[in-house]
Design a protein around this motif. Structure first.
Motif, PDB file in Angstrom:
ATOM      1  N   VAL A 518       0.839  -1.204   0.000  1.00  9.53           N
ATOM      2  CA  VAL A 518       0.000   0.000   0.000  1.00  9.53           C
ATOM      3  C   VAL A 518       0.874   1.254   0.000  1.00  9.53           C
ATOM      4  CG1 VAL A 518      -1.598   1.359   1.410  1.00  9.53           C
ATOM      5  CG2 VAL A 518      -2.030  -1.070   1.029  1.00  9.53           C
ATOM      6  N   CYS A 519       1.945   1.251   0.787  1.00  8.57           N
ATOM      7  CA  CYS A 519       2.858   2.402   0.801  1.00  8.57           C
ATOM      8  C   CYS A 519       3.499   2.594  -0.575  1.00  8.57           C
ATOM      9  CB  CYS A 519       3.931   2.212   1.875  1.00  8.57           C
ATOM     10  SG  CYS A 519       3.328   2.444   3.569  1.00  8.57           S
ATOM     11  N   ASP A 520       3.880   1.501  -1.214  1.00 10.50           N
ATOM     12  CA  ASP A 520       4.447   1.598  -2.556  1.00 10.50           C
ATOM     13  C   ASP A 520       3.429   2.165  -3.540  1.00 10.50           C
ATOM     14  OD1 ASP A 520       6.857   0.633  -1.730  1.00 10.50           O
ATOM     15  OD2 ASP A 520       6.557  -1.410  -2.458  1.00 10.50           O
ATOM     16  N   TYR A 521       2.174   1.730  -3.412  1.00 10.83           N
ATOM     17  CA  TYR A 521       1.114   2.244  -4.294  1.00 10.83           C
ATOM     18  C   TYR A 521       0.958   3.756  -4.122  1.00 10.83           C
ATOM     19  CZ  TYR A 521      -3.605   3.645  -5.552  1.00 10.83           C
ATOM     20  OH  TYR A 521      -4.679   4.339  -6.047  1.00 10.83           O
ATOM     21  N   LEU A 522       0.900   4.205  -2.864  1.00 13.45           N
ATOM     22  CA  LEU A 522       0.735   5.635  -2.609  1.00 13.45           C
ATOM     23  C   LEU A 522       1.946   6.426  -3.086  1.00 13.45           C
ATOM     24  CD1 LEU A 522      -0.877   5.471   0.941  1.00 13.45           C
ATOM     25  CD2 LEU A 522      -2.009   5.997  -1.212  1.00 13.45           C
ATOM     26  N   LEU A 523       3.141   5.871  -2.905  1.00 10.19           N
ATOM     27  CA  LEU A 523       4.350   6.556  -3.332  1.00 10.19           C
ATOM     28  C   LEU A 523       4.358   6.736  -4.849  1.00 10.19           C
ATOM     29  CD1 LEU A 523       7.159   7.713  -2.766  1.00 10.19           C
ATOM     30  CD2 LEU A 523       8.051   5.393  -2.897  1.00 10.19           C
ATOM     31  N   ASN A 524       3.896   5.747  -5.568  1.00 12.83           N
ATOM     32  CA  ASN A 524       3.934   5.794  -7.032  1.00 12.83           C
ATOM     33  C   ASN A 524       2.775   6.563  -7.644  1.00 12.83           C
ATOM     34  OD1 ASN A 524       6.261   4.191  -7.118  1.00 12.83           O
ATOM     35  ND2 ASN A 524       5.060   2.302  -7.020  1.00 12.83           N
ATOM     36  N   ASN A 525       1.676   6.737  -6.901  1.00 10.79           N
ATOM     37  CA  ASN A 525       0.477   7.312  -7.507  1.00 10.79           C
ATOM     38  C   ASN A 525      -0.062   8.561  -6.820  1.00 10.79           C
ATOM     39  OD1 ASN A 525      -0.461   5.097  -9.588  1.00 10.79           O
ATOM     40  ND2 ASN A 525       0.149   3.996  -7.741  1.00 10.79           N
ATOM     41  N   VAL A 526       0.279   8.772  -5.573  1.00 15.24           N
ATOM     42  CA  VAL A 526      -0.355   9.854  -4.817  1.00 15.24           C
ATOM     43  C   VAL A 526       0.652  10.810  -4.191  1.00 15.24           C
ATOM     44  CG1 VAL A 526      -1.929  10.399  -2.919  1.00 15.24           C
ATOM     45  CG2 VAL A 526      -2.331   8.354  -4.320  1.00 15.24           C
ATOM     46  N   ALA A 527       1.652  10.253  -3.496  1.00 15.70           N
ATOM     47  CA  ALA A 527       2.517  11.070  -2.644  1.00 15.70           C
ATOM     48  C   ALA A 527       3.604  11.778  -3.439  1.00 15.70           C
ATOM     49  CB  ALA A 527       3.155  10.205  -1.558  1.00 15.70           C
ATOM     50  N   ALA A 528       3.935  12.966  -3.002  1.00 13.41           N
ATOM     51  CA  ALA A 528       5.105  13.694  -3.493  1.00 13.41           C
ATOM     52  C   ALA A 528       6.059  13.869  -2.323  1.00 13.41           C
ATOM     53  CB  ALA A 528       4.696  15.052  -4.057  1.00 13.41           C
ATOM     54  N   ILE A 529       7.350  13.904  -2.607  1.00 17.40           N
ATOM     55  CA  ILE A 529       8.353  13.935  -1.550  1.00 17.40           C
ATOM     56  C   ILE A 529       9.031  15.295  -1.519  1.00 17.40           C
ATOM     57  CG2 ILE A 529      10.393  12.811  -0.608  1.00 17.40           C
ATOM     58  CD1 ILE A 529       9.701  10.377  -2.294  1.00 17.40           C
ATOM     59  N   ALA A 530       9.113  15.879  -0.346  1.00 18.72           N
ATOM     60  CA  ALA A 530       9.870  17.111  -0.140  1.00 18.72           C
ATOM     61  C   ALA A 530      10.967  16.808   0.873  1.00 18.72           C
ATOM     62  CB  ALA A 530       8.962  18.225   0.378  1.00 18.72           C
ATOM     63  N   PHE A 531      12.191  17.183   0.533  1.00 21.17           N
ATOM     64  CA  PHE A 531      13.333  16.852   1.387  1.00 21.17           C
ATOM     65  C   PHE A 531      13.772  18.071   2.175  1.00 21.17           C
ATOM     66  CE2 PHE A 531      13.440  13.787  -2.014  1.00 21.17           C
ATOM     67  CZ  PHE A 531      13.755  12.612  -1.367  1.00 21.17           C
ATOM     68  N   GLU A 532      14.224  17.831   3.393  1.00 20.76           N
ATOM     69  CA  GLU A 532      14.828  18.885   4.204  1.00 20.76           C
ATOM     70  C   GLU A 532      16.089  18.327   4.836  1.00 20.76           C
ATOM     71  OE1 GLU A 532      12.068  18.149   8.176  1.00 20.76           O
ATOM     72  OE2 GLU A 532      11.787  19.933   6.937  1.00 20.76           O
ATOM     73  N   THR A 533      17.069  19.195   5.022  1.00 21.35           N
ATOM     74  CA  THR A 533      18.385  18.756   5.476  1.00 21.35           C
ATOM     75  C   THR A 533      18.494  18.856   6.985  1.00 21.35           C
ATOM     76  OG1 THR A 533      19.346  19.500   3.415  1.00 21.35           O
ATOM     77  CG2 THR A 533      20.862  19.118   5.240  1.00 21.35           C
ATOM     78  N   ALA A 534      19.096  17.822   7.586  1.00 18.60           N
ATOM     79  CA  ALA A 534      19.392  17.819   9.017  1.00 18.60           C
ATOM     80  C   ALA A 534      20.835  17.408   9.191  1.00 18.60           C
ATOM     81  CB  ALA A 534      18.471  16.867   9.768  1.00 18.60           C
ATOM     82  N   SER A 535      21.442  17.831  10.285  1.00 18.70           N
ATOM     83  CA  SER A 535      22.829  17.468  10.540  1.00 18.70           C
ATOM     84  C   SER A 535      22.901  16.043  11.030  1.00 18.70           C
ATOM     85  CB  SER A 535      23.437  18.400  11.580  1.00 18.70           C
ATOM     86  OG  SER A 535      22.704  18.340  12.783  1.00 18.70           O
ATOM     87  N   ASP A 536      24.031  15.342  10.728  1.00 18.77           N
ATOM     88  CA  ASP A 536      24.225  13.952  11.171  1.00 18.77           C
ATOM     89  C   ASP A 536      24.322  13.896  12.683  1.00 18.77           C
ATOM     90  OD1 ASP A 536      24.141  12.756   8.727  1.00 18.77           O
ATOM     91  OD2 ASP A 536      26.272  13.115   8.323  1.00 18.77           O
TER      92      ASP A 536
END
Length: 536
Positions: A518-536
């Motif tokens: 289900v997560c794969d389905y949503l990732l491929n068809n619904v969700a968009a990804i926004a990245f933000e940077t954090a320090s290690d």
């Protein structure tokens, strides 16, 4: 291809019940320990009595009033604004009379009945027992037994998927006042159920964006990708000057053996070099010593460059560790103008944001593919399957928020909290926490404090599970028998030293694989990804 390891989560039951651990912490010596043992034994005896009564009730009532006849008349109705149903269970007069007699006999075992010997308890009339111990005592025991037996039978007959224990909707006094052995009686209970459908505040198929925290190392990888893209779009123009660092040079390269006198020997049979090769004059761009030898040279110059080949070469293993002499003819010197990010966007006829998103997507896909390949080769766990910037948790948070108005079964929340509490205690014990400290935590007060802290996350996990089940059904996302069999083999290998409940293992496999799909389905068809940077 998925590979599962059973880590405790909402999708799989805890590997053990916490209450054996709690019981093991109760002392078995002294008054407190003896009271605990007596209480436990009394509970076992009471459960045995209930089973015996359930078996005897049908034999005591007539054919027209079998126990099953009451449950076929039972009614179930949903409780508004709650994940529960109310069961109304009519009980025949023959059944109430049989339960009263059975309870009287049970009480006769533990009470002294004047004029009767202990061994003759089964012959003592119910009325005699009631006059001795009190009619309300016998009625209370009969009501307790009927409540459990009849409720369990009604749940089975009506096909209710119950969660937790049923709760009486009347007080003991009210029930006792309406209970008259030999007359019809009505029992009402409420029991939690797992919601059939979630209440979506926003449909799951509406697009959403999730933010993924990028580590510092991943941020550097992204910067390197941007630099490589800018260099690919570098502007090249010929110049009439000596070569300098950063220039692009076109060269012809021929390779020879190197003699001890540092002179050229015979040409190599193995192909090394070529014609019109482009060499970027930057450290690490070519074989050691070549870039340094070309800096300061003009076009048309031929340079002999001694090169010690690396000791390990995948593409040319025959050249590993060889001492060579490269004859390099510098054909042209060209200046490279690397565009700025803004100039790159203009050259590519795109916005800078769009370019950065494309880089993020490319890197993310590459990371997923790499870890999936490692998984197939090394049988990695499910947690290793997802890329370094895991998105499944974020997807499930969004789903949980979208069904936040769905009421949850309180007993289910408590049970999951118990499982997590047990796992925490076991983990603390494995890390060397003293038993005295664990015993202080194992108390109703200690669990209540833990549940207060953990309850929000438990509710979020339960709602995410409900949402996943709905999406899987709606999109016909299924787990094949082949996938189940494959993962069951992995589980048996992981737990080869101990026995596993195969039925529960299969259930957990299906739940976990469904969640991932289900997560794969949503990732491929619904969700968009926004990245933000954090320090290690």
């Amino acid at each position: 291809m998925y590979s599962l390891v059973f880590i405790t989560s909402i999708w799989s039951a805890a590997p053990f019940d916490c209450w054996p651990l709690i019981r093991s912490a109760v002392p078995t010596q002294g008054p407190r320990g003896r009271r605990a043992i007596l209480k436990r034994n009394e509970g076992k005896r009471q459960r045995g009595f209930v089973r015996n009564v359930a078996q005897k009730l049908e034999s005591k009532v007539g054919d027209a009033d079998k126990l099953s006849s009451s449950v076929t008349r039972a009614r179930a109705e949903l409780v508004p604004n709650a994940s529960a149903v109310k069961l109304t269970i009519p009980v025949s007069g023959a059944t109430t009379k049989a339960a009263f007699k059975a309870s009287a006999k049970e009480l006769a075992k533990t009470h002294v009945i004047p004029g009767w010997r202990k061994k003759d308890f089964a012959k003592i009339p119910a009325g005699v027992v009631a006059r001795t111990v009190g009619p309300e005592v016998v009625k209370a025991k009969a009501i307790e037994t009927l409540s459990e037996v009849e409720t369990r039978a009604a749940i089975t007959a009506l096909g209710v998927k119950a969660v937790g224990q049923a709760r009486l909707l009347s007080t003991p006094t009210e029930l006792s006042g309406k209970f008259d052995p030999g007359k019809d009686w009505e029992l009402q209970v409420q029991i939690d159920i797992w919601p059939e459908e979630p209440k979506w505040s926003v449909p799951y198929f509406e697009p959403f964006a999730i933010q993924i925290e990028r580590s510092e190392s991943e941020h550097r990888l992204r910067q390197d990708a941007m630099t490589a893209l800018r260099e690919r779009y570098a502007r090249i123009e010929g110049v009439d000057r000596v070569a300098a660092l950063g220039d692009s040079c076109l060269v012809d390269v021929a390779a020879f053996e190197r003699r001890e006198t540092n002179e050229k020997g015979n040409p190599l049979e193995v192909s090394v070099g070529g014609e019109s090769l482009e060499i970027i004059l930057e450290d690490g761009k070519f074989l050691p010593g070549v870039v340094e030898a070309l800096v300061g040279q003009k076009a048309g110059t031929v340079v002999d460059i001694p090169v010690d080949m690396p000791t390990q070469l995948r593409r040319q293993p025959l050249l590993a560790g060889k001492q060579l002499m490269l004859e390099v003819k510098l054909k042209s010197v060209r200046r490279r103008a690397v565009p700025s990010p803004e100039e790159l966007a203009n050259d590519m006829n795109a916005t800078l944001d769009a370019i950065e998103r494309k880089i993020d997507d490319t890197l993310f896909t590459a990371q997923q593919q790499q870890q999936q390949q490692q998984q197939q080769k090394n049988d990695l766990n499910v947690s290793d399957r997802v890329s370094a910037v895991s998105i499944n948790d974020e997807i499930e948070k969004v789903l949980a928020d979208r069904v936040a108005e769905t009421p949850l079964p309180p007993d289910m929340v408590v049970e999951v909290a118990k499982q997590k509490f047990a796992v925490m205690l076991a983990d603390m014990r494995s890390r060397g926490t003293p038993d005295t400290e664990l015993k202080e935590m194992i108390s109703p007060g200690g669990f209540d404090k833990y549940r207060t802290v953990i309850q929000p996350s438990v509710e979020r996990e339960l709602r995410a599970k409900l949402a996943v089940q709905h999406i899987a059904k709606d999109q016909n996302i299924q787990v094949s028998q082949e996938e189940i069999d494959e993962q069951l083999k992995v589980v048996k290998v992981q737990y080869k030293a101990s026995k596993i409940d195969e039925e529960k293992a299969i259930e957990r496999i299906i739940n976990e694989l469904t969640r991932l799909k289900v997560c794969d389905y949503l990732l491929n068809n619904v969700a968009a990804i926004a990245f933000e940077t954090a320090s290690d």
